[in-house]
Design an enzyme around this catalytic site. Structure first.
Site, PDB file in Angstrom:
ATOM      1  N   ASP A  52      19.990   1.226   4.111  1.00  0.00           N
ATOM      2  CA  ASP A  52      20.923   0.137   3.809  1.00  0.00           C
ATOM      3  C   ASP A  52      22.324   0.667   3.582  1.00  0.00           C
ATOM      4  OD1 ASP A  52      19.045  -1.841   4.063  1.00  0.00           O
ATOM      5  OD2 ASP A  52      18.618  -1.980   1.911  1.00  0.00           O
ATOM      6  N   THR A  92       0.809  -1.225   0.000  1.00  0.00           N
ATOM      7  CA  THR A  92       0.000   0.000   0.000  1.00  0.00           C
ATOM      8  C   THR A  92       0.838   1.269   0.000  1.00  0.00           C
ATOM      9  OG1 THR A  92      -0.105   0.156   2.420  1.00  0.00           O
ATOM     10  CG2 THR A  92      -1.754  -1.227   1.317  1.00  0.00           C
TER      11      THR A  92
END
Length: 215
Positions: free
Chosen positions: A209, A114
């Protein structure tokens, strides 16, 4: 600052040093250590711009030579609020510039289906409503996480909020303008847009990351 229906234009910091460091930050070959260092340096420069309009007042001081009038900060104190986890990469540079600022954290993750922001953690200073707040997150992609975080900050009573990010997409800028038109945005760049996965292009990859070496 009160909420209005007038969109506040984002501030894109085009200083040569900012753009040079941003270019190096984007490069896939930049190491984790280099990415952290560049993020810290860019954060300090963005904080300089975000705090440009802080109020000051005149004070009398003694230099080693004579008496003079200087200026010191006045008005509300600052709070930096990090959107976890990647927002923490911006905090160090900002705290280098304003070491007395309080710090809050809001934990949000993006539902990959979503793209909505889901909250899992929030801790703000007890007196946050009495402070001017700078909310930080490296990326403003869809804008859902940033808008959701600012919803929480406003619910805590904060009335003056600035959002600082390294990069933004037009889609995120538009979403933030619709949800929080009173919030000033300070960034290094507004990129071309989002790809089919909701990532900024050309962007710099996943900031979390790259900051924490988990890519």
């Amino acid at each position: 600052m009160s909420e209005t229906n007038t969109r506040m234009a984002p501030i894109v910091v085009d200083h040569p040093l900012v753009q040079h460091k941003l270019t190096r930050l984007r490069q896939a070959s930049t190491s984790t250590a280099g990415f952290r260092r560049l993020t810290r340096e860019l954060s300090l420069l963005l904080c300089y711009e975000a705090t440009r309009d802080l109020p000051t007042e005149a004070v009398e001081i003694e230099t080693p030579v004579e008496s003079t009038t200087g200026r010191t900060l006045s008005g509300k104190k600052l709070c930096f609020i990090s959107i976890l986890r990647a927002g923490n990469g911006i905090l160090d540079g900002m705290l280098d510039l304003v070491p007395a600022a309080r710090v809050g954290h809001i934990g949000l993750y993006r539902d990959h289906d979503t793209l909505e922001a889901i909250e899992y953690y929030m801790k703000l200073p007890d007196d946050v409503a009495e402070r001017d707040c700078i909310v930080v997150d490296p990326m403003l992609a869809t804008g859902h996480s940033a808008a959701a975080a600012i919803d929480r900050v406003k619910a805590a009573g904060v009335t003056n909020i600035i959002f600082v990010c390294l990069l933004g997409a037009p889609e995120g800028m538009d979403y933030m303008a619709a949800r929080h038109p009173d919030v000033k945005i300070v960034t290094c760049s507004i990129d071309r847009g989002l790809n089919e996965k909701g990532y900024i292009v050309p962007g710099l990859g996943d900031a979390g990351d790259r900051l924490f070496g988990t890519r």
